[in-house]
Design a protein around this motif. Structure first.
Motif, PDB file in Angstrom:
ATOM      1  N   LEU A 177      28.824  43.466  53.438  1.00  0.00           N
ATOM      2  CA  LEU A 177      29.551  43.333  52.168  1.00  0.00           C
ATOM      3  C   LEU A 177      30.232  41.975  52.017  1.00  0.00           C
ATOM      4  CD1 LEU A 177      31.193  46.862  51.747  1.00  0.00           C
ATOM      5  CD2 LEU A 177      29.057  46.020  50.782  1.00  0.00           C
ATOM      6  N   LYS A 178      30.423  41.303  53.153  1.00  0.00           N
ATOM      7  CA  LYS A 178      31.073  39.991  53.106  1.00  0.00           C
ATOM      8  C   LYS A 178      30.066  38.858  53.058  1.00  0.00           C
ATOM      9  CE  LYS A 178      35.397  40.999  55.518  1.00  0.00           C
ATOM     10  NZ  LYS A 178      36.125  40.850  56.784  1.00  0.00           N
ATOM     11  N   LYS A 179      28.784  39.218  53.008  1.00  0.00           N
ATOM     12  CA  LYS A 179      27.740  38.207  53.099  1.00  0.00           C
ATOM     13  C   LYS A 179      27.520  37.546  51.740  1.00  0.00           C
ATOM     14  CE  LYS A 179      23.348  38.183  55.431  1.00  0.00           C
ATOM     15  NZ  LYS A 179      22.248  39.040  55.862  1.00  0.00           N
ATOM     16  N   LYS A 180      27.993  36.323  51.627  1.00  0.00           N
ATOM     17  CA  LYS A 180      27.856  35.619  50.350  1.00  0.00           C
ATOM     18  C   LYS A 180      26.380  35.369  50.061  1.00  0.00           C
ATOM     19  CE  LYS A 180      32.463  33.795  50.249  1.00  0.00           C
ATOM     20  NZ  LYS A 180      32.981  34.552  51.379  1.00  0.00           N
ATOM     21  N   GLY A 181      25.991  35.550  48.835  1.00  0.00           N
ATOM     22  CA  GLY A 181      24.583  35.369  48.477  1.00  0.00           C
ATOM     23  C   GLY A 181      23.765  36.645  48.631  1.00  0.00           C
ATOM     24  N   LEU A 210      37.549  41.487  51.168  1.00  0.00           N
ATOM     25  CA  LEU A 210      36.200  41.103  51.579  1.00  0.00           C
ATOM     26  C   LEU A 210      35.963  39.601  51.442  1.00  0.00           C
ATOM     27  CD1 LEU A 210      34.236  44.018  49.830  1.00  0.00           C
ATOM     28  CD2 LEU A 210      34.800  43.859  52.256  1.00  0.00           C
ATOM     29  N   ASP A 211      36.948  38.906  50.927  1.00  0.00           N
ATOM     30  CA  ASP A 211      36.818  37.477  50.712  1.00  0.00           C
ATOM     31  C   ASP A 211      35.579  37.151  49.867  1.00  0.00           C
ATOM     32  OD1 ASP A 211      37.484  34.802  50.903  1.00  0.00           O
ATOM     33  OD2 ASP A 211      36.330  34.514  52.753  1.00  0.00           O
ATOM     34  N   MET A 212      35.371  37.950  48.833  1.00  0.00           N
ATOM     35  CA  MET A 212      34.201  37.749  47.985  1.00  0.00           C
ATOM     36  C   MET A 212      34.623  37.538  46.531  1.00  0.00           C
ATOM     37  SD  MET A 212      31.284  38.028  49.722  1.00  0.00           S
ATOM     38  CE  MET A 212      29.957  38.770  48.761  1.00  0.00           C
ATOM     39  N   ASP A 213      33.811  36.750  45.819  1.00  0.00           N
ATOM     40  CA  ASP A 213      34.020  36.588  44.384  1.00  0.00           C
ATOM     41  C   ASP A 213      33.386  37.772  43.659  1.00  0.00           C
ATOM     42  OD1 ASP A 213      35.257  34.182  44.742  1.00  0.00           O
ATOM     43  OD2 ASP A 213      33.373  33.048  44.635  1.00  0.00           O
ATOM     44  N   SER A 214      33.831  38.036  42.445  1.00  0.00           N
ATOM     45  CA  SER A 214      33.125  39.053  41.667  1.00  0.00           C
ATOM     46  C   SER A 214      32.849  38.549  40.256  1.00  0.00           C
ATOM     47  CB  SER A 214      33.919  40.363  41.645  1.00  0.00           C
ATOM     48  OG  SER A 214      35.292  40.140  41.758  1.00  0.00           O
ATOM     49  N   THR A 215      31.840  39.171  39.652  1.00  0.00           N
ATOM     50  CA  THR A 215      31.448  38.801  38.293  1.00  0.00           C
ATOM     51  C   THR A 215      32.086  39.782  37.320  1.00  0.00           C
ATOM     52  OG1 THR A 215      29.329  38.160  39.225  1.00  0.00           O
ATOM     53  CG2 THR A 215      29.422  38.380  36.830  1.00  0.00           C
ATOM     54  N   ILE A 216      32.683  39.244  36.265  1.00  0.00           N
ATOM     55  CA  ILE A 216      33.300  40.131  35.273  1.00  0.00           C
ATOM     56  C   ILE A 216      32.364  40.246  34.078  1.00  0.00           C
ATOM     57  CG2 ILE A 216      35.394  40.589  33.916  1.00  0.00           C
ATOM     58  CD1 ILE A 216      36.082  40.118  36.850  1.00  0.00           C
ATOM     59  N   LEU A 217      32.050  41.486  33.705  1.00  0.00           N
ATOM     60  CA  LEU A 217      31.219  41.725  32.526  1.00  0.00           C
ATOM     61  C   LEU A 217      32.095  42.398  31.476  1.00  0.00           C
ATOM     62  CD1 LEU A 217      28.157  43.301  34.385  1.00  0.00           C
ATOM     63  CD2 LEU A 217      28.334  40.943  33.588  1.00  0.00           C
ATOM     64  N   LEU A 218      32.265  41.751  30.361  1.00  0.00           N
ATOM     65  CA  LEU A 218      33.089  42.347  29.307  1.00  0.00           C
ATOM     66  C   LEU A 218      32.187  43.073  28.324  1.00  0.00           C
ATOM     67  CD1 LEU A 218      35.697  42.913  27.890  1.00  0.00           C
ATOM     68  CD2 LEU A 218      35.606  40.651  26.861  1.00  0.00           C
ATOM     69  N   ASN A 219      32.276  44.398  28.389  1.00  0.00           N
ATOM     70  CA  ASN A 219      31.396  45.247  27.595  1.00  0.00           C
ATOM     71  C   ASN A 219      32.020  45.547  26.226  1.00  0.00           C
ATOM     72  OD1 ASN A 219      29.128  46.793  27.110  1.00  0.00           O
ATOM     73  ND2 ASN A 219      29.882  48.597  28.208  1.00  0.00           N
ATOM     74  N   LYS A 220      31.162  45.856  25.274  1.00  0.00           N
ATOM     75  CA  LYS A 220      31.589  46.289  23.940  1.00  0.00           C
ATOM     76  C   LYS A 220      32.511  45.300  23.229  1.00  0.00           C
ATOM     77  CE  LYS A 220      31.096  51.274  24.240  1.00  0.00           C
ATOM     78  NZ  LYS A 220      31.753  52.557  24.039  1.00  0.00           N
ATOM     79  N   THR A 221      32.126  44.047  23.227  1.00  0.00           N
ATOM     80  CA  THR A 221      32.907  43.096  22.453  1.00  0.00           C
ATOM     81  C   THR A 221      32.446  43.171  20.999  1.00  0.00           C
ATOM     82  OG1 THR A 221      31.331  41.300  22.799  1.00  0.00           O
ATOM     83  CG2 THR A 221      33.124  41.506  24.403  1.00  0.00           C
TER      84      THR A 221
END
Lengths: 293, 376
Positions: A177-181, A210-221
């Motif tokens: 889970l900490k594996k970037k990429g 986890l020292d991981m980045d996450s992607t934010i998806l903004l739904n229903k705009t």
């Protein structure tokens, strides 16, 4: 056989009801169109995939379309597979997992069910258990609270048990889970306060633990081009329109807040006839993003 | 089976509910609706307790909940006449209370607190919410201090776990083979017992092989302490089941009208029918306030062209959403065999920002199954 050394785990989480499942379906479908082999996974017994694909989806992958498969991971089957792998005997494994004692123990033992699901998801990468020969696993995961419990179960088991398979397994899960990429966390939000707060909280949780980045998806705009101030007061102050305009203002406010706070991916609100229709309509938003995969 | 409610006849008014459970998927607004419902009942002069599980930070601060201690607080709002109380389940504290109440031996309890799995069970693990909230519900009902208890339950993905948590633990502890596991070193003359023991030995070594000796030991230590309070776990299990089946309990399902929710709601309804739990009401929450019905398309002339074009698109969108909501509503209606009444709850005009605004929203809604219903 697919080489899975580059297998990617793509998680979808966020507040309940924000559209995690639909977005995961769109992502799975998008990746398939890009020529990847994809396993669309749901955790627990939500039975969303059953409705979406109109098929009986169980633990072992069901072919939906060329290169797109679906699975519903459940605790009992995950434990069975794990034991079969360790004991190299189906018979002993069945004796073990079919007993009512073991069944009840799995149901009551702290953290065991969360841990086994996490183990199954990461099993392809760490090469334990039955092979999962897919380029990508798109995981329709739990909502915020339960998702955090899932990660915490892995973390605390890996710290608590310094030796033995449970500790080793937990550590390798966390390492994956900490594996970037190799792992992508997609946090789904809606243009409203509660969903915004949860996304923010979750992003911090993933970064901290986890020292991981996450992607934010903004739904229903709702369309960003609308400038409410351009509408004459006679229209916006009219009692009939007032509530409607208030609603739009609030959506606009939270949309702006998301885009100011995160580099969020915009997914416009689209009415659809049914689930399949909706998935196809949402696909384009994944196409617009530069695939980093 | 023990009666869950006081046997005092005066308290057994027919048709008068004492417990209302709000169930449903995550994110549909269970906690908010439960809160509004509790406010309404306090307004009817019933001494009401709202028991929430994992409330949002916002709701906690609106209600002044003590999220750390789980203490019961009285909600200070003049219109509530001091009739509304609220608390939240803090699994760590509840589980500790449960254990310390029933494990008399201090040494055993201290040993348990050091157990790795106990530490997990009592703090980080989702499953512990289920058992502890059932326990808290059962003990609050037994106290008989309130006219009505409104309970918010964990999200539906865990609903089955929630309803069955005590039963599962009890089933395990009640199992002969399992209790032999735990007393494996005890001496027995019986051939059958020795045979079971041999099986138990084998299973333990098997567990040791697949899960590690350390884990197997922690697991058995955990369950051997929990076994001491088997009868108490059993009590909670029986109590919660009878609470759920009692005619004085109501189960209200909260759903909304998104595409994905339909199947999940169906699964839950089937589960209730199978378990013989009566579902009394379905709330369809956040039915879009149907602004599109009243909102007029702007006439293009007097307005800036671009804004008017965009607005037309939005009104189209909202109207389409409205018609797809109606379709889904019909689907849910068709798929519900026993057809409990449905109540449509409109989307709030503004999210509540204070306890005063919560009371105002509660006043404006009909959440009572005796009042106006939606005819389908």
């Amino acid at each position: 056989m697919t080489d899975i050394s580059h297998q990617k785990l793509i998680f979808f989480t966020g507040k309940g009801g924000v559209g995690k499942s639909i977005l995961s379906a769109a992502k799975a479908s998008f990746l398939r169109q890009q020529g990847h082999s994809v396993l669309h996974v749901e955790m627990g017994s939500s039975q969303f995939l059953k409705t979406l694909y109109n098929a009986d989806i169980q633990q072992s992958p069901t072919l939906i379309q060329d290169n797109l498969y679906a699975s519903s991971f459940n605790t009992t089957d995950c434990i069975k597979e794990f034991i079969q792998f360790y004991l190299k005997s189906d018979k002993i494994a069945s004796v073990f997992t079919d007993s009512s004692v073991v069944q009840n123990m799995i149901n009551s033992a702290p953290g065991l069910s969360d841990l086994t699901l996490l183990g199954k998801i990461t099993s392809g990468i760490v090469k334990i258990g039955p092979p999962l020969n897919f380029d990508h696993l798109v995981i329709d995961s739990y909502s915020t609270g339960h998702f955090k419990a899932l990660i915490k179960a892995g973390l605390s088991m890996s710290e608590s048990f310094q030796s033995g398979p449970i500790g080793d397994q937990s550590r390798s899960m966390i390492n994956v889970l900490k594996k970037k990429g190799s792992v992508e966390f997609n946090l789904v939000g809606l243009p409203e306060q509660l969903a915004f707060e949860e996304v923010k909280d979750l992003q911090e949780f993933i970064s901290k633990n986890l020292d991981m980045d996450s992607t934010i998806l903004l739904n229903k705009t709702v369309t960003n081009n609308l400038n409410l101030s351009e509408l004459p007061k006679a229209y916006t102050n009219n009692t009939d329109q007032k509530e409607f305009i208030e609603k739009l203002k609030s959506i606009n406010f939270w949309q702006k807040k998301y885009f100011d706070t995160f580099s969020a991916q915009n997914i416009e609100w689209t009415p659809a006839k049914n689930l399949q229709d909706l998935v196809q309509k949402i696909l384009i938003y994944f196409k617009e993003t530069k695939e980093s995969l | 089976m023990n009666p869950i409610y006081s046997s005092d006849k005066e308290n057994q008014l027919p048709q008068k509910e004492k417990v209302v459970l709000f169930v449903g998927n995550g994110g549909v607004g269970k906690t908010t609706l439960a809160t509004l419902f509790a406010i309404q009942s306090a307004r009817k002069n019933l001494k009401t307790l709202l028991l929430t599980i994992d409330p949002s930070k916002r709701l906690s601060s609106l209600l002044g909940l003590q999220a750390e201690s789980g203490k019961i607080v009285q909600i200070e709002e003049p219109r509530l006449n001091g009739k509304l109380f609220a608390t939240c389940v803090v699994p760590e504290i509840e589980f500790k209370n449960f254990m310390s109440e029933h494990i008399k031996d201090v040494e055993v309890f201290e040993k348990l607190k050091e157990n790795i799995l106990y530490k997990q069970f009592s703090s980080t693990i989702g499953e512990s919410q289920d058992f502890t909230s059932l326990y808290k519900m059962a003990s609050l009902i037994n106290n008989n201090d309130y006219d009505l208890i409104v309970l918010d339950t964990p999200p539906a993905i865990n609903s089955k776990n929630f309803f069955e948590s005590a039963v599962n633990i009890h089933k395990l502890l009640d199992n002969k083979v399992f209790s032999t596991f735990l007393k494996i070193n005890s001496y027995s003359e019986s051939k059958i017992m020795n045979f079971i023991k041999l099986a138990a030995y084998r299973s333990i070594s098997l567990l040791g092989r697949v899960a590690g000796k350390e884990f197997a030991k922690a697991l058995f230590d955990f369950f051997s302490v929990v076994q001491i309070i088997e009868s108490e776990v059993k009590k909670v299990s029986l109590q919660s089941d009878s609470i759920l089946k009692s005619s004085q309990s109501k189960i209200y399902l909260v759903s909304d009208l998104s595409h994905s929710i339909e199947q999940e709601t169906k699964v839950l309804l089937e589960y209730f029918e199978q378990k013989n739990y009566q579902l009394d009401l379905i709330f369809i929450n956040r039915v879009m306030a149907l602004h599109s019905k009243v909102a007029k398309y702007p006439e293009s002339e007097p307005y800036q062209k671009e804004a008017s074009k965009q607005l037309n698109l939005i009104i189209d969108l909202f109207r389409e959403v409205e018609s797809s909501q109606n379709l889904l509503l019909n689907h849910i209606k068709d798929n519900t065999n026993k057809k409990p009444p449905l109540i449509k709850v409109p989307e709030f005009k503004k999210p509540p920002t204070s306890i005063e605004s919560l009371v105002e929203i509660a006043e404006s809604l009909s959440l009572d199954d005796n009042t106006e219903r939606v005819s389908l």
